[in-house]
Design a protein around this motif. Structure first.
Motif, mmCIF file in Angstrom:
data_model
loop_
_atom_site.group_PDB
_atom_site.id
_atom_site.type_symbol
_atom_site.label_atom_id
_atom_site.label_comp_id
_atom_site.label_asym_id
_atom_site.label_seq_id
_atom_site.Cartn_x
_atom_site.Cartn_y
_atom_site.Cartn_z
ATOM 1 N N UNK A 198 38.347 87.414 102.863
ATOM 2 C CA UNK A 198 38.118 88.317 103.987
ATOM 3 C C UNK A 198 39.064 87.939 105.128
ATOM 4 N N UNK A 199 39.582 88.945 105.824
ATOM 5 C CA UNK A 199 40.401 88.668 107.010
ATOM 6 C C UNK A 199 39.960 89.580 108.142
ATOM 7 N N UNK A 200 40.112 89.078 109.367
ATOM 8 C CA UNK A 200 39.784 89.839 110.576
ATOM 9 C C UNK A 200 41.083 90.299 111.218
ATOM 10 N N UNK A 260 41.115 97.585 114.519
ATOM 11 C CA UNK A 260 40.190 96.454 114.598
ATOM 12 C C UNK A 260 39.198 96.554 113.434
ATOM 13 N N UNK A 261 39.241 95.586 112.533
ATOM 14 C CA UNK A 261 38.384 95.668 111.348
ATOM 15 C C UNK A 261 38.376 94.329 110.607
ATOM 16 N N UNK A 262 37.417 94.229 109.652
ATOM 17 C CA UNK A 262 37.415 93.176 108.647
ATOM 18 C C UNK A 262 37.843 93.828 107.332
ATOM 19 N N UNK A 263 38.685 93.127 106.557
ATOM 20 C CA UNK A 263 39.181 93.739 105.328
ATOM 21 C C UNK A 263 39.059 92.777 104.153
ATOM 22 N N UNK A 264 38.774 93.380 102.972
ATOM 23 C CA UNK A 264 38.753 92.644 101.715
ATOM 24 C C UNK A 264 39.343 93.550 100.639
#
Length: 680
Positions: free
Chosen positions: A517-519, A556-560
């Motif tokens: 996961x990355x922010x 602006x998000x969290x991504x996987x």
């Protein structure tokens, strides 16, 4: 005059029971419950009405007794009758039909309407039936049983598997009175044995030249009682045991002489040292020879033990159930709870089975109520390699033995709270395999081979037996790839100094690659440890209000990212996660994917229900204003667009409508579920 009418109350109850049974779904099991009927008379109060031998009495008043069946006609030692017992005593109920155990097995509670029935006796043992006839010489009255066509008029069926604990007695405890409360109840005598002169004999006369045989049963203090066995019993030809121990039975009285009847040879556990000090000699039998006793439901001769290798795994079997195999065959064993050996695949067990019952349970052959086993090393059973067609053709012969089938496809059939049933197919046919949730087995869509033990399942007595294979562990699947999976991100290694990428190792699923996961576009470090929590989200909320003015900031998000390996396809079914905010953090969150260029919110639900979570339009998770603790129940529903995927898919989690830029948006326990399989 016979009275076969019944009251409006009884008719209403029976009609309700009948209608309920008629409206059950085809594959539903029988309801294990008692009807709403109350007993109005105890068994001993009923028997107290009978004061003298031969004093047959018609019951004219409206009364109901209730009891648990403690003996039936299963082995033939009780003929056309059941014996029931309540808290006060027991009584035989005469039934003019064969195989009544199929309706009234031991352990079933029954309710009996007495009006119109008759009290009588046989040699001094009080019984109930429907009418009486006089013997050919005119000297005696004989009680007649209830015809099968009238069972439902006089008997209401109740719950199964009720337990009556035998009362420990001594032969001297009998009073020889027809109203002795011990008569027709379940009793036990300990320290008992057959006479030395009898231990070479059989329980009765299998040639049936004599209808029944009596044997004195004695205790070491020289008390005795007669054991009476019918020559028509299924165990009539079995040898008497040569040890000492406990006998369980139903006492009666005949012409002033107390006598005892057993239900089957499992009621005699004479495995100990005799009063003389002589030790019973155990006999080792093969599993194949043990199975030869299974003529319907039957018993194994006393003193017998078997030895074999455990081929079942406890995690994919019901508690206390094991499959044991030797060089000749296999058998299912059902241990009593206190004797569960907690054995593993490959353990060698020596198991005492003498006197125990062989029975069919849902079509499979088993030995019940095993109380004595010991581990005696380990061993290996080599599986038979066969096609599914061959397994089905030999299912009875190979039942409870290890088999291997090659080049199979596997498809999920149905699931329940316990696990999932799969259909396993090769080029010759298909069989079922039920995998319990507790097994930890991931089932692929294809496998080079699968190994397990063969079993049988029969939903009803008239249905054909279905062949099944039960897996023991993941190693039973070779060359398989994929299957149902659950991938969990728990962010265990996240700290407020670990940057914008989750340092926790991502989930591992064969055939899939899960990214970290990355922010993106938010603060430089997590604001909390053990969860993914960052600040600098778009604002638009005011404390105490549900009016929002903000919107998503696409930067602006969290991504996987989830990527199938070459030759692999995946079906994604759902994403779930824990949603948390700080006191001034985001009030809302959405999830999107690159399937449509992150343009729309994915469909969502709340499961389980959570009064601190709601859904705003369109597909927006919303937290109540005062909530700052982690809330479970956020579920993203992935449709058919997420099936048959052979390329990477990106998911982004957006927070919006924070009360201030310093407020946080936190996710935790992000769970992806789906199926991965080889591409065709």
């Amino acid at each position: 005059m016979k009275n076969h009418c019944f009251t409006k109350y009884w008719l209403t109850i029976l009609l309700a029971v009948y209608l309920l049974s008629c409206n059950r779904s085809f594959d539903a099991p029988p309801e294990n419950a008692d009807p709403e009927i109350n007993a109005t008379l105890s068994i001993m109060d009923l028997k107290a009405r009978y004061t003298a031998i031969g004093d047959f009495k018609r019951i004219e008043d409206e009364q109901i007794i209730s009891g648990i069946v403690i003996a039936d006609d299963h082995t033939g030692n009780f003929y056309k009758q059941i014996v029931i017992q309540d808290e006060t005593g027991g009584i035989p109920v005469l039934l003019d039909a064969n195989n009544v155990y199929t309706q009234f097995p031991v352990g079933r509670r029954v309710f009996i309407r007495l009006k119109g029935m008759m009290l009588g006796d046989y040699g001094g043992t009080i019984q109930i039936g429907l009418d009486s006839t006089r013997s050919s010489d005119g000297r005696y009255l004989n009680l007649e049983g209830i015809p099968a066509s009238l069972f439902d008029v006089y008997i209401a069926k109740g719950s199964f598997n009720n337990v009556v604990t035998p009362k420990l007695i001594q032969p001297a405890d009998f009073s020889k009175n027809i109203n002795d409360p011990l008569l027709s109840t379940l009793v036990q005598i300990s320290g008992a044995e057959f006479r030395d002169a009898d231990i070479e004999k059989t329980y009765a006369d299998p040639s049936k030249k004599v209808s029944a045989i009596n044997f004195p049963i004695s205790t070491c203090d020289k008390q005795s009682i007669l054991l009476r066995n019918s020559s028509y019993a299924t165990f009539a030809g079995f040898p008497l045991p040569d040890g000492n121990g406990v006998i369980t039975g139903i006492p009666s009285i005949f012409n002033g002489m107390p006598q005892l009847f057993i239900r089957d040879t499992a009621d005699i556990q004479f495995n100990g040292t005799r009063c003389s000090g002589q030790v019973a000699i155990p006999t080792l039998k093969t599993i194949e020879s043990i199975k030869s006793y299974a003529t319907g439901d039957s018993s194994i001769p006393a003193g017998v033990f078997i030895k074999g290798i455990v081929i079942s795994d406890r995690n994919n079997e019901a508690a206390g159930n094991y499959r044991l195999q030797d060089a000749t065959g296999g058998i299912q064993l059902r241990f009593s709870p206190s004797a569960n050996p907690n054995a593993n695949v490959g353990d060698s067990l020596t198991v005492t089975v003498g006197g125990l019952a062989l029975s069919q349970f849902n079509g499979g052959l088993q030995i019940n109520n095993i109380a004595l086993a010991s581990q005696s090393g380990t061993g290996v059973i080599e599986p038979k390699i066969a096609t599914i067609e061959t397994l089905i053709a030999n299912n009875r012969l190979w039942e409870s033995t290890v088999v291997t089938v090659r080049n199979v496809t596997i498809e999920a059939d149905y699931s329940n709270n316990s696990g999932t049933n799969y259909i396993i197919s090769d080029s010759t046919g298909q069989v079922s395999s039920f995998v319990r949730n507790t097994s930890g087995i991931i089932v692929p869509a294809h496998a080079a081979s699968i190994t397990g033990y063969l079993s049988l399942f029969q939903s009803t007595g008239s249905a054909p037996a279905e062949t099944q294979i039960t897996l023991r562990g993941q190693s039973d699947i070779e060359g398989g790839k994929g299957g149902p999976f659950v991938a969990l991100y728990d962010f265990a290694d996240v700290k407020n100094s670990t940057g914008v990428s989750d340092p926790t190792p991502p989930p591992s699923v064969e055939g899939l690659q899960f990214s970290y996961f990355r922010a993106v576009g938010v603060s430089d470090n997590s604001s909390a440890s053990g969860r993914f929590s960052f600040k600098s989200w778009p604002t638009g909320a005011v404390n105490g209000s549900d009016d929002f003015t903000g919107s998503i900031d696409a930067g602006k998000y969290y991504e996987v990212v989830i990527t199938p390996a070459p030759g692999t396809i995946m079906d994604l079914s759902s994403i779930s996660f824990t949603f948390q905010r700080s006191g001034t953090g985001v009030r809302q969150a959405v999830v999107r994917s690159d399937k449509d260029g992150f343009a729309s919110n994915l469909p969502i639900s709340i499961d389980p229900e959570n009064d601190k979570l709601s859904i705003a339009t369109p597909n927006i998770f919303q937290l109540t204003d005062a909530t700052t603790t982690g809330q479970n129940g956020c579920v993203v529903i992935l449709s058919g667009a997420y099936s048959n995927m052979d390329a990477a898919v990106h998911f982004r989690f957006y927070g919006l409508n924070a009360e201030s830029a310093g407020g946080s948006f936190s996710i935790d326990n992000v769970r992806f579920e789906g199926i991965v399989r080889q591409s065709d």
